[in-house]
Design an enzyme around this catalytic site. Sequence first.
Site, short mmCIF file in Angstrom:
data_model
loop_
_atom_site.label_atom_id
_atom_site.label_comp_id
_atom_site.label_asym_id
_atom_site.label_seq_id
_atom_site.Cartn_x
_atom_site.Cartn_y
_atom_site.Cartn_z
N ILE A 115 -14.91 4.93 32.27
CA ILE A 115 -14.61 3.25 32.61
C ILE A 115 -13.17 3.12 32.53
O ILE A 115 -12.80 2.40 33.39
CB ILE A 115 -15.45 2.32 31.66
CG1 ILE A 115 -17.05 2.61 31.63
CG2 ILE A 115 -15.03 1.09 31.62
CD1 ILE A 115 -17.79 1.90 30.75
N ARG B 151 -17.38 -2.82 22.78
CA ARG B 151 -18.01 -3.32 21.68
C ARG B 151 -17.32 -4.07 20.71
O ARG B 151 -15.99 -4.07 20.58
CB ARG B 151 -18.85 -2.37 20.90
CG ARG B 151 -19.96 -1.66 21.58
CD ARG B 151 -21.25 -2.30 22.00
NE ARG B 151 -22.33 -1.50 22.39
CZ ARG B 151 -22.48 -1.49 23.85
NH1 ARG B 151 -21.75 -2.01 24.60
NH2 ARG B 151 -23.61 -0.87 24.41
N ASP C 192 -15.82 -9.71 26.98
CA ASP C 192 -17.07 -9.70 27.47
C ASP C 192 -18.07 -9.13 26.27
O ASP C 192 -19.31 -9.26 26.46
CB ASP C 192 -17.26 -8.46 28.61
CG ASP C 192 -18.43 -8.54 29.23
OD1 ASP C 192 -19.03 -9.73 29.56
OD2 ASP C 192 -19.13 -7.34 29.45
N GLU D 249 -23.23 -10.32 18.61
CA GLU D 249 -23.58 -11.23 19.70
C GLU D 249 -25.25 -11.32 19.50
O GLU D 249 -26.01 -10.62 19.03
CB GLU D 249 -23.82 -10.32 20.95
CG GLU D 249 -22.40 -9.93 21.45
CD GLU D 249 -22.24 -8.81 22.67
OE1 GLU D 249 -23.43 -8.60 23.14
OE2 GLU D 249 -21.41 -8.26 22.76
N HIS E 79 -21.42 -10.51 27.79
CA HIS E 79 -21.82 -9.00 27.82
C HIS E 79 -22.52 -8.88 29.18
O HIS E 79 -23.61 -8.32 29.18
CB HIS E 79 -22.77 -8.81 26.46
CG HIS E 79 -22.75 -7.15 26.61
ND1 HIS E 79 -22.96 -6.76 25.24
CD2 HIS E 79 -22.35 -6.19 27.34
CE1 HIS E 79 -22.87 -5.34 25.25
NE2 HIS E 79 -22.81 -5.16 26.47
N ILE E 80 -21.81 -9.11 30.34
CA ILE E 80 -22.25 -8.85 31.61
C ILE E 80 -21.69 -7.83 32.33
O ILE E 80 -21.56 -7.66 33.71
CB ILE E 80 -22.16 -10.22 32.27
CG1 ILE E 80 -20.61 -10.75 32.55
CG2 ILE E 80 -23.29 -11.04 32.18
CD1 ILE E 80 -20.43 -11.79 33.61
N GLY E 81 -20.94 -6.86 31.66
CA GLY E 81 -19.90 -5.80 32.34
C GLY E 81 -20.79 -5.04 33.48
O GLY E 81 -20.15 -4.94 34.36
N SER E 82 -21.98 -4.81 33.15
CA SER E 82 -22.72 -3.68 33.96
C SER E 82 -23.75 -4.42 35.01
O SER E 82 -24.59 -3.94 35.47
CB SER E 82 -23.61 -2.81 33.29
OG SER E 82 -24.26 -3.05 32.31
C1 DGY Z 1 -23.87 -0.61 28.09
O1 DGY Z 1 -24.11 0.15 28.87
O2 DGY Z 1 -23.46 -0.01 26.82
C2 DGY Z 1 -23.68 -2.06 28.08
O3 DGY Z 1 -22.49 -2.41 27.39
C3 DGY Z 1 -24.98 -2.60 27.78
O4 DGY Z 1 -25.34 -2.34 26.43
#
Ligand code: DGY
Length: 321
Positions: free
Chosen positions: A160, A240, A264, A269, A287-290
Amino acid sequence: MNTQPKIYVACNFPQEVLALFTNQFNAAYNDTGRVLRTDELIDYAQDADAIVLTATDPLDRAAVERLPASVKVVCTYSVGNNHLDLDALQAKGIAVFSTPGVLDEACADAAWLLMLGAARRVIEGIDLVREGTWQGWSPRQLIGREVWGSRLGILGMGRIGRAIGRRARGFDMTVHYHNRNRLSAELESGAQYHASLESLAQESDFLCIACPASPSTQGLINKQILQRLPPNAVVCNISRGDIVCDEDLVQALTTGVVAAAGLDVFAGEPDIHPAYRQLPNVFGLPHIGSSTLRTRLAMGELLCSSLTAHFSGAIPENRIR
Ligand code: DGY
């Protein structure tokens, strides 16, 4: 009699993702529309060969010990695995699969959203437009931080982190990084390695956190690191929440030590530090990264193919224990 492996899907999946599991396996699933409590998860998993869960379904040592003996696989629908006691799972002979690789680009896009949103004061801008308080164009209005041509510091140069770094070329940024180990020249791709986080901080107009969470990264971004950032720096977190010491970041955002934050992910949370809801210089996302359909499907497909491989005797590449 159905001889397919029995899978319990604890995640509250979109229909398209759930269908991947129900079409291929003898799958029961969580239809409550909410996250299960650990005791419910353990109950529902009776007789299951495998459980599919995610970051909101923690399995600590005590929970792992209570898992039914039938459970031989835990799949986490996430790349992060800090919600699982991997040693306890391994000790119980349970294989663990996660979803590396398939969500890098969506998460890197989201990291850029955080950087741009925080730097260009998007929260304040949206408030002006939506609340009807905008008085019209002014050269003084919402003067932000320029992303183009700045220095980007990436903490954690895994898949990432590297995907975030690739996008920096389009913004003519110099990329710096800190990682447990220095990467090969090919993977570095021009990014400058810093052996310490302190040294990285000094060169980071934008500091982007992309390292995995573990006991050793907890609270890593603290007052000492924040004070080393250049003036008007922006801090972003796509990993995180507990990698950041909230009290120290809130203090830095309040006193101007840090210009803005794009977050994010948050400790605790969804019960986040209350100041993050109030501060105008926090661009926060839930928390919408993916969270794109393509990535959600790819994560599901990866877990389904690894379950199939596992039950036919192979060892999938995304097995982490
Ligand atoms: C991940 O894939 O770790 C995302 O943060 C969802 O938990």
